[in-house]
Motif scaffolding. Sequence first.
Motif, PDB file in Angstrom:
ATOM      1  N   VAL A 107      -2.424 -41.951  17.583  1.00 52.95           N
ATOM      2  CA  VAL A 107      -2.665 -41.052  16.461  1.00 52.95           C
ATOM      3  C   VAL A 107      -1.509 -40.062  16.394  1.00 52.95           C
ATOM      4  CG1 VAL A 107      -4.295 -39.466  15.371  1.00 52.95           C
ATOM      5  CG2 VAL A 107      -5.127 -41.243  16.972  1.00 52.95           C
ATOM      6  N   GLU A 108      -0.719 -40.154  15.332  1.00 50.66           N
ATOM      7  CA  GLU A 108       0.505 -39.338  15.226  1.00 50.66           C
ATOM      8  C   GLU A 108       0.919 -39.264  13.766  1.00 50.66           C
ATOM      9  OE1 GLU A 108       2.920 -37.651  17.526  1.00 50.66           O
ATOM     10  OE2 GLU A 108       3.246 -37.075  15.449  1.00 50.66           O
ATOM     11  N   ASP A 109       1.126 -38.045  13.276  1.00 48.11           N
ATOM     12  CA  ASP A 109       1.474 -37.900  11.859  1.00 48.11           C
ATOM     13  C   ASP A 109       2.976 -37.886  11.608  1.00 48.11           C
ATOM     14  OD1 ASP A 109       1.299 -35.323  13.182  1.00 48.11           O
ATOM     15  OD2 ASP A 109       1.739 -34.447  11.222  1.00 48.11           O
ATOM     16  N   ASN A 110       3.762 -37.742  12.675  1.00 50.05           N
ATOM     17  CA  ASN A 110       5.220 -37.756  12.505  1.00 50.05           C
ATOM     18  C   ASN A 110       5.727 -39.185  12.613  1.00 50.05           C
ATOM     19  OD1 ASN A 110       8.034 -37.804  13.888  1.00 50.05           O
ATOM     20  ND2 ASN A 110       7.929 -35.837  12.855  1.00 50.05           N
TER      21      ASN A 110
ATOM     22  N   MET B  21      -3.835 -39.080  21.334  1.00 45.84           N
ATOM     23  CA  MET B  21      -4.169 -38.230  20.190  1.00 45.84           C
ATOM     24  C   MET B  21      -3.242 -37.031  20.064  1.00 45.84           C
ATOM     25  SD  MET B  21      -6.748 -37.783  17.839  1.00 45.84           S
ATOM     26  CE  MET B  21      -8.377 -38.249  18.480  1.00 45.84           C
ATOM     27  N   ASP B  22      -2.382 -37.083  19.045  1.00 43.07           N
ATOM     28  CA  ASP B  22      -1.606 -35.899  18.679  1.00 43.07           C
ATOM     29  C   ASP B  22      -2.616 -34.806  18.313  1.00 43.07           C
ATOM     30  OD1 ASP B  22       0.479 -34.209  17.843  1.00 43.07           O
ATOM     31  OD2 ASP B  22       0.550 -35.111  15.842  1.00 43.07           O
ATOM     32  N   LEU B  23      -2.332 -33.568  18.708  1.00 38.08           N
ATOM     33  CA  LEU B  23      -3.296 -32.493  18.415  1.00 38.08           C
ATOM     34  C   LEU B  23      -3.096 -31.897  17.036  1.00 38.08           C
ATOM     35  CD1 LEU B  23      -3.585 -30.605  21.821  1.00 38.08           C
ATOM     36  CD2 LEU B  23      -5.021 -32.435  20.888  1.00 38.08           C
ATOM     37  N   GLN B  24      -1.845 -31.796  16.599  1.00 33.66           N
ATOM     38  CA  GLN B  24      -1.562 -31.204  15.289  1.00 33.66           C
ATOM     39  C   GLN B  24      -1.459 -32.306  14.252  1.00 33.66           C
ATOM     40  OE1 GLN B  24       1.915 -28.921  16.838  1.00 33.66           O
ATOM     41  NE2 GLN B  24       0.895 -27.189  15.873  1.00 33.66           N
ATOM     42  N   LEU B  25      -2.476 -32.379  13.410  1.00 37.82           N
ATOM     43  CA  LEU B  25      -2.576 -33.447  12.412  1.00 37.82           C
ATOM     44  C   LEU B  25      -2.965 -32.852  11.064  1.00 37.82           C
ATOM     45  CD1 LEU B  25      -4.714 -35.888  14.593  1.00 37.82           C
ATOM     46  CD2 LEU B  25      -2.330 -36.278  13.914  1.00 37.82           C
ATOM     47  N   PRO B  26      -2.619 -33.538   9.984  1.00 39.17           N
ATOM     48  CA  PRO B  26      -3.116 -33.093   8.680  1.00 39.17           C
ATOM     49  C   PRO B  26      -4.618 -33.348   8.606  1.00 39.17           C
ATOM     50  CG  PRO B  26      -1.959 -35.188   8.470  1.00 39.17           C
ATOM     51  CD  PRO B  26      -1.777 -34.730   9.895  1.00 39.17           C
TER      52      PRO B  26
ATOM     53  N   GLU C 163       2.955 -34.676  27.305  1.00 38.00           N
ATOM     54  CA  GLU C 163       3.762 -33.702  26.601  1.00 38.00           C
ATOM     55  C   GLU C 163       4.848 -34.356  25.754  1.00 38.00           C
ATOM     56  OE1 GLU C 163       5.480 -30.929  29.314  1.00 38.00           O
ATOM     57  OE2 GLU C 163       3.532 -30.127  29.927  1.00 38.00           O
ATOM     58  N   LYS C 164       5.074 -33.757  24.582  1.00 35.34           N
ATOM     59  CA  LYS C 164       6.252 -34.101  23.791  1.00 35.34           C
ATOM     60  C   LYS C 164       7.400 -33.213  24.267  1.00 35.34           C
ATOM     61  CE  LYS C 164       3.744 -35.220  19.561  1.00 35.34           C
ATOM     62  NZ  LYS C 164       3.516 -34.804  18.165  1.00 35.34           N
ATOM     63  N   PRO C 165       8.635 -33.644  24.186  1.00 27.51           N
ATOM     64  CA  PRO C 165       9.010 -34.969  23.684  1.00 27.51           C
ATOM     65  C   PRO C 165       8.572 -36.094  24.631  1.00 27.51           C
ATOM     66  CG  PRO C 165      10.921 -33.836  24.580  1.00 27.51           C
ATOM     67  CD  PRO C 165       9.813 -32.839  24.571  1.00 27.51           C
TER      68      PRO C 165
HETATM   69 MN    MN Z   1       1.458 -33.800  14.588  1.00 29.08          MN
END
Ligand code: MN
Length: 129
Positions: free
Chosen positions: A9-12, A53-58, A107-109
């Motif tokens: 799950v990733e919006d980028n 799961m990416d935490l920051q999502l639309p 963690e990203k990156p």
């Molecule tokens: Mn994101």
Amino acid sequence: MSGERILVVEDNALNLKLVRDVLEYAGYDVVVATCGEDAVRLARDCSPDLVLMDLQLPGIDGHEALRILRTDRDSPAAAVPVVAVTAFAMEEDRARAAAAGFDGYVEKPISVRVLPEQVRGFLDGGSRG
Ligand code: MN
């Protein structure tokens, strides 16, 4: 080839492609979602072995998507391991993710070299990447 299924799950778009390529190369069956709503739907419909799961999502964010998954006791997705992926490297964010019920933290990156080992650890249970 493991054949295990990972829901990413990733919006980028660039991050998504990176993670997908690395995991497919490592032999995983990768399913992708780009928002929290799709993450919940696919977690229920695609029977993943692990969710990244990416935490920051639309729309709904990663925390809310996890809460929805965990609340639906009738779905096998309620028990799937869900690992938080976030750029926030603060101890506070780590603690918040753990408190929210995430099974681990990446963690990203994203490290192309380390990610497959991290995913292997999460699939094998309990290993913190
Ligand atoms: Mn994101």
